[in-house]
Design a protein around this motif. Structure first.
Motif, short mmCIF file in Angstrom:
data_model
loop_
_atom_site.label_atom_id
_atom_site.label_comp_id
_atom_site.label_asym_id
_atom_site.label_seq_id
_atom_site.Cartn_x
_atom_site.Cartn_y
_atom_site.Cartn_z
N LEU A 109 24.24 -50.62 -35.31
CA LEU A 109 24.57 -49.67 -34.24
C LEU A 109 23.71 -49.93 -33.00
O LEU A 109 24.21 -49.86 -31.86
CB LEU A 109 24.37 -48.23 -34.73
N LEU A 110 22.44 -50.26 -33.21
CA LEU A 110 21.57 -50.60 -32.08
C LEU A 110 22.05 -51.87 -31.38
O LEU A 110 22.05 -51.96 -30.15
CB LEU A 110 20.13 -50.78 -32.54
N ASN A 111 22.48 -52.87 -32.16
CA ASN A 111 23.00 -54.11 -31.56
C ASN A 111 24.25 -53.84 -30.74
O ASN A 111 24.44 -54.43 -29.67
CB ASN A 111 23.31 -55.14 -32.65
N ARG A 112 25.11 -52.95 -31.23
CA ARG A 112 26.33 -52.64 -30.47
C ARG A 112 25.99 -51.89 -29.18
O ARG A 112 26.57 -52.16 -28.14
CB ARG A 112 27.30 -51.83 -31.33
N ARG A 113 25.01 -50.97 -29.26
CA ARG A 113 24.59 -50.28 -28.03
C ARG A 113 23.98 -51.25 -27.02
O ARG A 113 24.22 -51.15 -25.82
CB ARG A 113 23.60 -49.17 -28.38
N TRP A 114 23.19 -52.20 -27.54
CA TRP A 114 22.58 -53.20 -26.66
C TRP A 114 23.66 -54.06 -26.00
O TRP A 114 23.61 -54.35 -24.81
CB TRP A 114 21.63 -54.07 -27.47
N ALA A 115 24.67 -54.47 -26.78
CA ALA A 115 25.75 -55.29 -26.24
C ALA A 115 26.57 -54.51 -25.21
O ALA A 115 27.01 -55.07 -24.20
CB ALA A 115 26.65 -55.78 -27.37
N THR A 116 26.76 -53.21 -25.44
CA THR A 116 27.49 -52.38 -24.47
C THR A 116 26.70 -52.27 -23.17
O THR A 116 27.28 -52.36 -22.07
CB THR A 116 27.75 -50.98 -25.07
N ALA A 117 25.39 -52.09 -23.27
CA ALA A 117 24.54 -52.04 -22.06
C ALA A 117 24.56 -53.38 -21.33
O ALA A 117 24.61 -53.43 -20.09
CB ALA A 117 23.12 -51.64 -22.44
N GLU A 118 24.54 -54.45 -22.10
CA GLU A 118 24.62 -55.79 -21.50
C GLU A 118 25.94 -55.99 -20.76
O GLU A 118 25.98 -56.59 -19.67
CB GLU A 118 24.47 -56.84 -22.62
N LEU A 119 27.02 -55.45 -21.30
CA LEU A 119 28.32 -55.53 -20.64
C LEU A 119 28.30 -54.77 -19.33
O LEU A 119 28.81 -55.27 -18.31
CB LEU A 119 29.41 -54.98 -21.56
N GLN A 177 28.63 -63.82 -18.41
CA GLN A 177 27.81 -62.79 -19.05
C GLN A 177 28.69 -61.66 -19.60
O GLN A 177 28.40 -61.11 -20.66
CB GLN A 177 26.78 -62.23 -18.06
N MET A 178 29.74 -61.33 -18.87
CA MET A 178 30.67 -60.31 -19.37
C MET A 178 31.37 -60.78 -20.64
O MET A 178 31.53 -60.01 -21.59
CB MET A 178 31.72 -59.97 -18.29
N GLU A 179 31.79 -62.04 -20.65
CA GLU A 179 32.43 -62.59 -21.85
C GLU A 179 31.46 -62.56 -23.05
O GLU A 179 31.85 -62.20 -24.16
CB GLU A 179 32.90 -64.03 -21.60
N ARG A 180 30.22 -62.94 -22.80
CA ARG A 180 29.23 -62.93 -23.87
C ARG A 180 29.00 -61.50 -24.37
O ARG A 180 28.93 -61.25 -25.57
CB ARG A 180 27.91 -63.52 -23.38
N ALA A 181 28.91 -60.54 -23.45
CA ALA A 181 28.70 -59.15 -23.84
C ALA A 181 29.90 -58.63 -24.64
O ALA A 181 29.73 -57.92 -25.63
CB ALA A 181 28.47 -58.29 -22.60
N ASN A 182 31.12 -58.98 -24.22
CA ASN A 182 32.31 -58.57 -24.97
C ASN A 182 32.31 -59.18 -26.37
O ASN A 182 32.68 -58.51 -27.35
CB ASN A 182 33.59 -58.97 -24.22
N ALA A 183 31.90 -60.44 -26.46
CA ALA A 183 31.83 -61.10 -27.78
C ALA A 183 30.77 -60.42 -28.66
O ALA A 183 30.99 -60.22 -29.86
CB ALA A 183 31.51 -62.58 -27.62
N ASN A 184 29.63 -60.05 -28.08
CA ASN A 184 28.59 -59.36 -28.84
C ASN A 184 29.06 -57.99 -29.32
O ASN A 184 28.74 -57.57 -30.44
CB ASN A 184 27.31 -59.22 -28.02
N ILE A 185 29.82 -57.30 -28.47
CA ILE A 185 30.37 -56.00 -28.88
C ILE A 185 31.35 -56.19 -30.03
O ILE A 185 31.33 -55.44 -31.02
CB ILE A 185 31.04 -55.28 -27.69
#
Length: 195
Positions: A109-119, A177-185
């Motif tokens: 859940l923390l990783n998903r929140r981090w990826a959302t913030a990165e997006l 960076q947006m693509e990477r953030a979407n992939a992380n999410i």
């Protein structure tokens, strides 16, 4: 028939055969019966009687072997983690999409929140980069006309072209960076589902 089952049949049959061979001796089969003592001879015969019971003959067989199940299911998780909750008991029937265990999800859940913030940061960077490209496009057009009339130096014209190229590269970087953030999410969401 399996090896253990075969021995369970052979050993009792072999025991019965040997008992019949020993008990039915051909030489003494037709021999004379022992005659009872005559009356009044004073000979007493001692007899022990036992009540006969019907039952199974028990012959223990000691063997070493391996027991294998008829059906076997190998269950595993796509991800590793600490088990938080076990949803079924051993031997229960489960369907393909039924939850068996739940893994600890706090890190996911923390990783998903981090990826959302990165997006969100990548989106802001992209907006900023696009505004910079729009501004430098106007500036480039103005300086191009001034450069043709020899009002602006060649260095100033080269500087604006370089700044424009760098702004376009920042747009590409922010998009990546947006693509990477979407992939992380997407990865965090899949891991959350797999947990």
């Amino acid at each position: 028939m399996k090896r253990d089952g075969l021995w369970q049949v052979i050993v009792p049959c072999l025991f019965l055969y040997i008992t019949l061979l020993v008990g039915c001796d051909n030489e003494n089969w037709n021999s004379e019966k022992i005659q009872p003592p005559e009356e009044g001879s004073g000979v007493k015969i001692r007899v022990s009687a036992v009540e006969v019971h019907r039952g199974d003959l028990y012959i223990p067989i000691i063997a070493t072997g391996t027991i294998l199940p008829q059906y076997e299911s190998r269950v595993g998780s796509k991800i590793s983690g600490r088990i938080e909750r076990i949803a079924v008991n051993e031997g229960d029937y489960v369907k393909g999409d039924e939850e068996i265990v739940r893994l600890d999800r706090s890190d996911i859940l923390l990783n998903r929140r981090w990826a959302t913030a990165e997006l969100e940061m990548a989106k802001a960077s992209l907006r900023e980069a696009k505004l910079n490209v729009a501004n430098l496009t106007k500036e480039k057009k103005r300086l191009a006309s001034l450069y043709e009339r020899k009002v602006v130096s060649e260095k100033r014209y080269d500087d604006i072209n370089t700044a424009f190229s760098m702004a376009v590269a920042r747009v590409d970087l922010a998009s990546a960076q947006m693509e990477r953030a979407n992939a992380n999410i997407a990865l965090a969401s899949q891991r959350l589902k797999d947990s």
